[in-house]
Each structure stands twice: as structure tokens, then as C-alpha cells.
Design an enzyme around this catalytic site. Structure first.
Site, PDB file in Angstrom:
ATOM      1  N   CYS A  17       6.170  -6.601   7.821  1.00 16.03           N
ATOM      2  CA  CYS A  17       7.275  -6.040   8.594  1.00 16.03           C
ATOM      3  C   CYS A  17       7.649  -7.004   9.719  1.00 16.03           C
ATOM      4  O   CYS A  17       6.792  -7.688  10.265  1.00 16.03           O
ATOM      5  CB  CYS A  17       6.877  -4.694   9.189  1.00 16.03           C
ATOM      6  N   GLY A  57       6.965  -1.698   6.531  1.00 13.86           N
ATOM      7  CA  GLY A  57       8.343  -2.159   6.431  1.00 13.86           C
ATOM      8  C   GLY A  57       9.345  -1.263   7.128  1.00 13.86           C
ATOM      9  O   GLY A  57       9.044  -0.123   7.464  1.00 13.86           O
ATOM     10  N   GLU A  58      10.522  -1.816   7.351  1.00 15.34           N
ATOM     11  CA  GLU A  58      11.617  -1.053   7.955  1.00 15.34           C
ATOM     12  C   GLU A  58      12.641  -0.764   6.860  1.00 15.34           C
ATOM     13  O   GLU A  58      13.407  -1.646   6.458  1.00 15.34           O
ATOM     14  CB  GLU A  58      12.229  -1.856   9.113  1.00 15.34           C
ATOM     15  N   CYS A 103       1.217  -1.463  15.797  1.00 12.18           N
ATOM     16  CA  CYS A 103       1.242  -1.300  14.337  1.00 12.18           C
ATOM     17  C   CYS A 103       0.601  -2.495  13.634  1.00 12.18           C
ATOM     18  O   CYS A 103       0.812  -3.645  14.011  1.00 12.18           O
ATOM     19  CB  CYS A 103       2.681  -1.131  13.868  1.00 12.18           C
ATOM     20  N   GLU A 144       0.822  -1.201   0.000  1.00 13.24           N
ATOM     21  CA  GLU A 144       0.000   0.000   0.000  1.00 13.24           C
ATOM     22  C   GLU A 144       0.859   1.255   0.000  1.00 13.24           C
ATOM     23  O   GLU A 144       1.982   1.268   0.490  1.00 13.24           O
ATOM     24  CB  GLU A 144      -0.900  -0.002   1.221  1.00 13.24           C
ATOM     25  N   CYS A 197       6.313  -3.888  16.292  1.00 16.61           N
ATOM     26  CA  CYS A 197       5.866  -2.779  17.146  1.00 16.61           C
ATOM     27  C   CYS A 197       4.443  -3.062  17.631  1.00 16.61           C
ATOM     28  O   CYS A 197       3.582  -3.504  16.865  1.00 16.61           O
ATOM     29  CB  CYS A 197       5.944  -1.452  16.406  1.00 16.61           C
ATOM     30  N   CYS A 245       3.447   8.444   0.547  1.00 19.07           N
ATOM     31  CA  CYS A 245       4.014   7.597   1.587  1.00 19.07           C
ATOM     32  C   CYS A 245       4.240   6.208   0.984  1.00 19.07           C
ATOM     33  O   CYS A 245       3.305   5.575   0.510  1.00 19.07           O
ATOM     34  CB  CYS A 245       3.043   7.541   2.760  1.00 19.07           C
ATOM     35  N   SER A 299      11.893   7.002   7.439  1.00 24.44           N
ATOM     36  CA  SER A 299      11.477   6.754   8.817  1.00 24.44           C
ATOM     37  C   SER A 299      11.987   5.386   9.285  1.00 24.44           C
ATOM     38  O   SER A 299      11.821   4.388   8.593  1.00 24.44           O
ATOM     39  CB  SER A 299       9.950   6.790   8.887  1.00 24.44           C
ATOM     40  N   CYS A 344      -0.614   3.052   8.566  1.00 25.22           N
ATOM     41  CA  CYS A 344       0.274   1.923   8.343  1.00 25.22           C
ATOM     42  C   CYS A 344      -0.346   0.521   8.372  1.00 25.22           C
ATOM     43  O   CYS A 344      -0.705   0.022   9.425  1.00 25.22           O
ATOM     44  CB  CYS A 344       1.316   1.993   9.450  1.00 25.22           C
ATOM     45  N   ASN A 404      -3.480   5.781  15.711  1.00 26.46           N
ATOM     46  CA  ASN A 404      -4.576   5.203  14.932  1.00 26.46           C
ATOM     47  C   ASN A 404      -4.874   3.834  15.515  1.00 26.46           C
ATOM     48  O   ASN A 404      -4.073   2.915  15.346  1.00 26.46           O
ATOM     49  CB  ASN A 404      -4.152   5.031  13.475  1.00 26.46           C
ATOM     50  N   SER A 431      11.269   6.676  14.962  1.00 32.93           N
ATOM     51  CA  SER A 431      10.043   6.334  15.686  1.00 32.93           C
ATOM     52  C   SER A 431      10.396   6.016  17.130  1.00 32.93           C
ATOM     53  O   SER A 431      10.781   4.902  17.454  1.00 32.93           O
ATOM     54  CB  SER A 431       9.380   5.129  15.014  1.00 32.93           C
ATOM     55  N   LEU A 432      10.267   6.996  17.975  1.00 28.13           N
ATOM     56  CA  LEU A 432      10.737   6.859  19.358  1.00 28.13           C
ATOM     57  C   LEU A 432       9.639   6.269  20.257  1.00 28.13           C
ATOM     58  O   LEU A 432       9.820   5.233  20.878  1.00 28.13           O
ATOM     59  CB  LEU A 432      11.209   8.232  19.859  1.00 28.13           C
ATOM     60  N   HIS A 433       8.539   6.955  20.375  1.00 29.03           N
ATOM     61  CA  HIS A 433       7.328   6.479  21.059  1.00 29.03           C
ATOM     62  C   HIS A 433       7.433   6.260  22.571  1.00 29.03           C
ATOM     63  O   HIS A 433       6.424   5.937  23.213  1.00 29.03           O
ATOM     64  CB  HIS A 433       6.784   5.189  20.423  1.00 29.03           C
TER      65      HIS A 433
HETATM   66  N1  SAH Z   1       9.539   0.977  10.150  1.00 31.19           N
HETATM   67  C1  SAH Z   1       9.623   2.409  10.019  1.00 31.19           C
HETATM   68  C2  SAH Z   1       8.688   3.003   8.980  1.00 31.19           C
HETATM   69  C3  SAH Z   1       7.268   2.518   8.918  1.00 31.19           C
HETATM   70  S1  SAH Z   1       6.187   2.951  10.240  1.00 31.19           S
HETATM   71  C4  SAH Z   1       9.429   3.055  11.361  1.00 31.19           C
HETATM   72  O1  SAH Z   1       9.187   2.358  12.337  1.00 31.19           O
HETATM   73  O2  SAH Z   1       9.584   4.266  11.455  1.00 31.19           O
HETATM   74  C5  SAH Z   1       5.841   4.662  10.019  1.00 31.19           C
HETATM   75  C6  SAH Z   1       5.422   5.376  11.285  1.00 31.19           C
HETATM   76  O3  SAH Z   1       4.054   5.042  11.649  1.00 31.19           O
HETATM   77  C7  SAH Z   1       6.268   5.001  12.498  1.00 31.19           C
HETATM   78  O4  SAH Z   1       6.550   6.147  13.249  1.00 31.19           O
HETATM   79  C8  SAH Z   1       5.341   4.062  13.234  1.00 31.19           C
HETATM   80  O5  SAH Z   1       5.721   3.914  14.568  1.00 31.19           O
HETATM   81  C9  SAH Z   1       4.000   4.728  13.026  1.00 31.19           C
HETATM   82  N2  SAH Z   1       2.831   3.899  13.300  1.00 31.19           N
HETATM   83  C10 SAH Z   1       2.663   2.591  13.070  1.00 31.19           C
HETATM   84  N3  SAH Z   1       1.449   2.187  13.455  1.00 31.19           N
HETATM   85  C11 SAH Z   1       0.810   3.271  13.930  1.00 31.19           C
HETATM   86  C12 SAH Z   1      -0.490   3.493  14.480  1.00 31.19           C
HETATM   87  N4  SAH Z   1      -1.356   2.515  14.631  1.00 31.19           N
HETATM   88  N5  SAH Z   1      -0.797   4.755  14.862  1.00 31.19           N
HETATM   89  C13 SAH Z   1       0.101   5.750  14.710  1.00 31.19           C
HETATM   90  N6  SAH Z   1       1.326   5.605  14.208  1.00 31.19           N
HETATM   91  C14 SAH Z   1       1.687   4.376  13.822  1.00 31.19           C
END
Ligand code: SAH
Length: 346
Positions: free
Chosen positions: A112, A159-160, A119, A92, A116, A105, A191, A333, A290, A214-216
Site C-alpha cells: 500500500c 491496499g487502498e 499500519c 492475504e 498510515c 476481508c 473501506s 492488516c 493491533n 478510516s478517520l482515526h
Molecule cells: N486503505 C483502506 C482499506 C485497508 S485498511 C483504508 O484505509 O480504509 C482497513 C482498516 O484497517 C482501516 O480502517 C485501517 O486504518 C485499519 N488498520 C490498519 N492497520 C491497523 C492496525 N494496526 N490496527 C487497527 N486497525 C488498523
């Protein structure tokens, strides 16, 4: 002998191929232009000699991904594309329109492996990495479809990207090429969930792209749970690599922080995050989570999002809340791909 796919080769690689056929190198530039105009039929490359067209047809082909389904948001100009790959996998991409241009995007892998916790892309694990041609095609096919120039690219789909490093670099090279899409590196964002050695490697490439991390979470215990790759590359190592990236490229890093209700959205988290990032050339992008059907995480309340942002600001950290686009078409995502795969399975 298997034919060679010319889609996704850099100009230099194509040149090597063309020279190996006993042709002059400049032919590669002509062919390269045709390929990224979207042509897949060598017969349509009208400035090539007959003999070369015949050779190319015999030895090579130009792959192209196809639009499987398209979802247009009713709320804004966001369109989600599902593409069908030659091996029947589905990926996608999302097209968004902004005041400053059109962004896409892009996905870098089918599924992946990163796991996470919040995700959707990772639920069925990694199927395979995309090749550079399949990544470029997401730009090419969308541009053909909307008949507008794509000005910005974010590699934030499934994907990463840093675990598909070589194909990623080729992809960046091609979309940046004046003979193809001519998209400035400054308008490209990669990212990552924090693959430390590859962040350093990317820094050494010296490309002025934006790195988004992507710190979180502001501490290892919590980040271990949300972004499991943290067990391998903990926060301080990650920030060291980020500092290296900043020194090498002089580019500001973006930290992504998805706000999850009662998980990482407390005042204490905000203060810890601010202390962690103090003094770093960076920007924090707060993402209202999301919610994904398969996961029981909830989005933070608007007042908590506001408070989190105020605290960061108070500490002098540059911060914005990501504007939501295409929420009605599961633009986040991996979500849409999953629901479609379920539909196909049914
Ligand atoms: N693997 C890479 C790129 C893909 S994810 C990464 O981790 O950065 C792209 C971004 O979307 C990342 O910041 C990821 O943490 C975030 N993401 C994934 N699922 C999400 C969700 N359900 N709500 C909000 N952000 C999300």
C-alpha cells in the site's frame, strides 16, 4: 500473441470477447458461470461446442491464485489465507464466521502507498494493484476451501481500493452477479482512507454498498500524522464527500477509528469527534489498535475505550467497538504477510 485472461471480466466484457470470436453472445453467460464455479480448464465446460473450446484454448486462459499458506485461529473460526499470485507476489485475505454468515476481508493491492502510521501493509510501499480476477479469486478460492457460501465481503485488506477504482468496480459487479456469487451490494463494504474525488465517483455509481471511512482522528493536525493522505484531502473536504455519498446512496457511512493509547483516545478527542459527526447518517466503529511490531503505537486501555464509547453515545452518535477475531494469527492488516515475507527472505 499473448492469451487473454478471462478471469475478472464482467459478463458484458466476456460477451464482447465471445462475439469477437464470431460466437453467439449467450455463450458468454455459460462460460462466465463455469469460471466462477472455479473451472479453469475449457475441456470441463461440457455445454460448449468443440469448435469453441478449441478457439478458447488457443486464444485465452483462466488465471487462478493458489493458497500458499493457511492459518487457523485457535480462538475462533477465523482463518487467514496467504495467496500466491502468478507473478509470485503474496497477498492475504481473512475469513471470519459470524451469527449472520461468513465474511471475507479482501485485499485490493499488493502492499500500500498510503503510509498510515500504524499500519503494517504500507511499510514496504505499494508493489502493484490487483486485477479484478485476483480480487474475485480471494472469494472463489476461499469458498471452495471451506465449502460454505460467503455472504459478506469487506474490502479492508491490504491496499487502498479507491486507488484501484476500475478493477474494484468490476470485482463488485462480478461478486454481485447472480451468474457468479450473487452477493448483495448491501452486504459489501468498501473501506477507504479518504480519497475524496473517488468517494464522489463511487457515490455516482449508485451502488448500495457500505462505505467505510478510516478517520482515526477528529482534527487535521493529528490526522495528517496518522493518515498522511489527509494533507491532500483534509477532514472537512472528506466529510463533504461523505455527505454527498449519503445523499446519493441513502446509505449510512461507517467511520473507523483505531484507538491508540495517548495518541487519539483522550476525552477531548471523543468530544471533538462527536461534534464533527453530529447529524450525519453514520456509525462509528472503534477498533482496539493491533500493535504492529515495526511501529511503536500501543492499544488504548480497556477503560479508555469504554469511556470513549460512552462519550460518543452521550452525544447521540451510534457507536460500537469492533469485536476482535483471529488476534493470535496476526489477522490485522498486512501483519501476517510481512512476517511471512521476512521468513521467506530468511
Ligand atoms: N486503505 C483502506 C482499506 C485497508 S485498511 C483504508 O484505509 O480504509 C482497513 C482498516 O484497517 C482501516 O480502517 C485501517 O486504518 C485499519 N488498520 C490498519 N492497520 C491497523 C492496525 N494496526 N490496527 C487497527 N486497525 C488498523
Amino acid at each position: 500473441m499473448a492469451k487473454t485472461n478471462l478471469k475478472g471480466m464482467t459478463v458484458e466484457e466476456l460477451q464482447d470477447f465471445i462475439v469477437s470470436l464470431g460466437e453467439p453472445p449467450y455463450r458468454a453467460r455459460q462460460i462466465f458461470r463455469w469460471i466462477y464455479k472455479g473451472v479453469t480448464d475449457f475441456e470441463k465446460m461440457t455445454d460448449l461446442p468443440r469448435t469453441l473450446v478449441e478457439k478458447l484454448k488457443e486464444l485465452s486462459y483462466i488465471d487462478k491464485i493458489g493458497i500458499y499458506k493457511k492459518f487457523q485461529s485457535r480462538k475462533d473460526a477465523t482463518v487467514k489465507y496467504l495467496f500466491l499470485l502468478s507473478d509470485n507476489n503474496i497477498i492475504e485475505s481473512v475469513k471470519m464466521e459470524h451469527s449472520y454468515g461468513v465474511s471475507v476481508c479482501v485485499s485490493s493491492q499488493v502492499g500500500c502507498a498510503m503510509g498510515c502510521a500504524f499500519c503494517a501493509s504500507t511499510i514496504d510501499g505499494l508493489k502493484r494493484s490487483l486485477n479484478s480476477g485476483e480480487m474475485v479469486d480471494q472469494i472463489l478460492v476461499i469458498q471452495e476451501d471451506i465449502k460454505k457460501r460467503i455472504s459478506h465481503v469487506v474490502i479492508m485488506g491490504s491496499g487502498e481500493p479507491l486507488l484501484n477504482y476500475d478493477e474494484l468496480i468490476k470485482f463488485l459487479n462480478i461478486i454481485n452477479s447472480p451468474l457468479a456469487f450473487n452477493i448483495s451490494y448491501r452486504r459489501i463494504t468498501v473501506s477507504t482512507c479518504g480519497i475524496v474525488p473517488e468517494i464522489r465517483r463511487l457515490a455516482d455509481e449508485g451502488l448500495p454498498i457500505t462505505l467505510s471511512v478510516s478517520l482515526h482522528a477528529p482534527e487535521d493536525d493529528l490526522r495528517d500524522k496518522l493518515v498522511p493522505v489527509n494533507r491532500r484531502y483534509p477532514i472537512l473536504e472528506l466529510l463533504d464527500a461523505c455527505k454527498y455519498y449519503i445523499i446519493k446512496t441513502n446509505r449510512r457511512i461507517t467511520f473507523e477509528y483505531a484507538l491508540i493509547s495517548d495518541v487519539n483516545d483522550s476525552k477531548e478527542c471523543a468530544v471533538k469527534l462527536a461534534r464533527l459527526l453530529k447529524g450525519l447518517l453514520c456509525h462509528v466503529n472503534l477498533i482496539p489498535l493491533n500493535p504492529v511490531r515495526e511501529r511503536d503505537f500501543m492499544r488504548s486501555k480497556p477503560e479508555n475505550i469504554r469511556l470513549f464509547q460512552e462519550i460518543l453515545r452521550h452525544y447521540g452518535i451510534s457507536v460500537t467497538v469492533r469485536q476482535e477475531m483471529g488476534a493470535d494469527i496476526e489477522a490485522a492488516c498486512g501483519q501476517l504477510r510481512r512476517s511471512i515475507m521476512n521468513e521467506v527472505k530468511r
